[in-house]
Write a protein that holds these residues in place. Structure first.
Motif, mmCIF file in Angstrom:
data_model
loop_
_atom_site.group_PDB
_atom_site.id
_atom_site.type_symbol
_atom_site.label_atom_id
_atom_site.label_comp_id
_atom_site.label_asym_id
_atom_site.label_seq_id
_atom_site.Cartn_x
_atom_site.Cartn_y
_atom_site.Cartn_z
ATOM 1 N N THR A 1 0.836 -1.207 0.000
ATOM 2 C CA THR A 1 0.000 0.000 0.000
ATOM 3 C C THR A 1 0.866 1.250 0.000
ATOM 4 O O THR A 1 1.843 1.340 0.741
ATOM 5 C CB THR A 1 -0.903 0.016 1.251
ATOM 6 O OG1 THR A 1 -1.619 -1.216 1.322
ATOM 7 C CG2 THR A 1 -1.874 1.175 1.217
ATOM 8 N N THR B 1 -4.856 -6.674 -1.027
ATOM 9 C CA THR B 1 -3.876 -5.938 -1.834
ATOM 10 C C THR B 1 -2.661 -6.773 -2.219
ATOM 11 O O THR B 1 -1.860 -6.353 -3.044
ATOM 12 C CB THR B 1 -3.368 -4.711 -1.059
ATOM 13 O OG1 THR B 1 -2.791 -5.153 0.189
ATOM 14 C CG2 THR B 1 -4.490 -3.726 -0.777
ATOM 15 N N TYR C 1 -6.133 -3.755 2.790
ATOM 16 C CA TYR C 1 -6.257 -2.323 3.052
ATOM 17 C C TYR C 1 -7.678 -2.081 3.556
ATOM 18 O O TYR C 1 -8.654 -2.341 2.851
ATOM 19 C CB TYR C 1 -5.996 -1.515 1.774
ATOM 20 C CG TYR C 1 -6.192 -0.018 1.938
ATOM 21 C CD1 TYR C 1 -5.198 0.780 2.507
ATOM 22 C CD2 TYR C 1 -7.368 0.607 1.514
ATOM 23 C CE1 TYR C 1 -5.381 2.151 2.661
ATOM 24 C CE2 TYR C 1 -7.550 1.964 1.661
ATOM 25 C CZ TYR C 1 -6.552 2.742 2.235
ATOM 26 O OH TYR C 1 -6.734 4.107 2.389
ATOM 27 N N GLN D 1 0.385 -8.260 -6.379
ATOM 28 C CA GLN D 1 -0.004 -7.074 -5.611
ATOM 29 C C GLN D 1 -0.936 -6.181 -6.413
ATOM 30 O O GLN D 1 -0.800 -6.069 -7.633
ATOM 31 C CB GLN D 1 1.236 -6.284 -5.193
ATOM 32 C CG GLN D 1 2.197 -7.105 -4.341
ATOM 33 C CD GLN D 1 3.521 -6.402 -4.081
ATOM 34 O OE1 GLN D 1 3.895 -5.487 -4.799
ATOM 35 N NE2 GLN D 1 4.210 -6.821 -3.044
ATOM 36 N N VAL E 1 -3.773 0.299 -4.648
ATOM 37 C CA VAL E 1 -5.024 0.951 -4.230
ATOM 38 C C VAL E 1 -4.800 2.449 -4.341
ATOM 39 O O VAL E 1 -3.864 2.992 -3.757
ATOM 40 C CB VAL E 1 -5.391 0.556 -2.777
ATOM 41 C CG1 VAL E 1 -6.584 1.345 -2.283
ATOM 42 C CG2 VAL E 1 -5.678 -0.940 -2.701
#
Length: 226
Positions: free
Chosen positions: A55, A151, A192, A218, A221
């Motif tokens: 993230t 994620t 997330y 992955q 976001v």
């Protein structure tokens, strides 16, 4: 969390990854009277992303804004991580924080590593979700109104179709059928959090690009476009 008594004036720091376990640990901590005044995150300085979760740090700031809690994001290399953690714990102690809240569930070696360093800094070590059955924790997160998006997946444990899946009522049954730890505590997946009791409002986001990295898939976001 037995063994500690919490004073109203005490302030705590919470180790924040941005995922569902961090959100659930925060919810449980605040519900038990612990005042969390700072979120602490260590991320990769080169990529600006949370390790494993992938993230972006900017998306952690979006979460912090929705919680009204200060985020202290610290970019390091992997080799610098421990030294920077010790430095940060010492600074927290100087600033008058009473302890550190973490979201470990059942990995004893991980818990022990942090506990040793937190207590050595003169801070209380608090684990609100420790020892709870992972299935119960997922259910508690979802039933409280919590929602998170996956994620990152370890492709040796889950296939790429799980990427971008929302952790909701359906997820509990589906993840149970895979035979992995329902919370992904062994690194099977990371998430997330974008909705739940710790947030003043639902965080709007959109899926970005996907990428592969050393056996992990992955999902980026991104902030939702207005």
């Amino acid at each position: 969390m037995s063994g500690h008594s919490y004073q109203v004036e005490e302030r705590y720091v919470l180790m924040w990854s941005g995922g569902k376990d961090s959100a659930l640990a925060l919810d449980r901590a605040t519900s038990s009277g612990i005042a969390v005044d700072r979120l602490l995150n260590f991320h990769d300085a080169t990529t600006g992303r949370v390790r494993f979760h992938a993230t972006r740090v900017e998306m952690l700031q979006v979460q912090a804004d929705a919680m009204g809690i200060e985020l202290r994001g610290i970019g390091t290399s992997w080799s610098e991580m421990e030294g920077r953690l010790l430095q940060e714990l010492g600074q927290c102690r100087k600033e008058g924080f009473a302890g550190v809240v973490l979201g470990d569930i059942h990995l004893a070696d991980v818990r022990a590593w942090y506990e040793e360093r937190v207590t050595a800094a003169g801070l209380k070590h608090v684990e609100p979700i420790w020892g709870r059955p992972p299935k119960e924790l997922i259910r508690e997160f979802v039933e409280s109104g919590g929602r998170a998006v996956i994620t990152c997946v370890d492709l040796s444990r889950l296939d790429a179709s799980w990427l971008g899946r929302i952790i909701d009522e359906r997820f509990l049954e589906e993840i149970g059928a895979t035979g992995i730890d329902p919370c992904g505590e062994n690194g099977e997946y990371h998430s997330y959090a974008f909705q739940g009791p710790v947030f003043s409002h639902q965080i709007r986001w959109r899926p970005g690009a996907t990428r592969s990295d050393s056996g992990f898939e992955q999902l980026d976001v991104l902030p939702a476009t207005p």
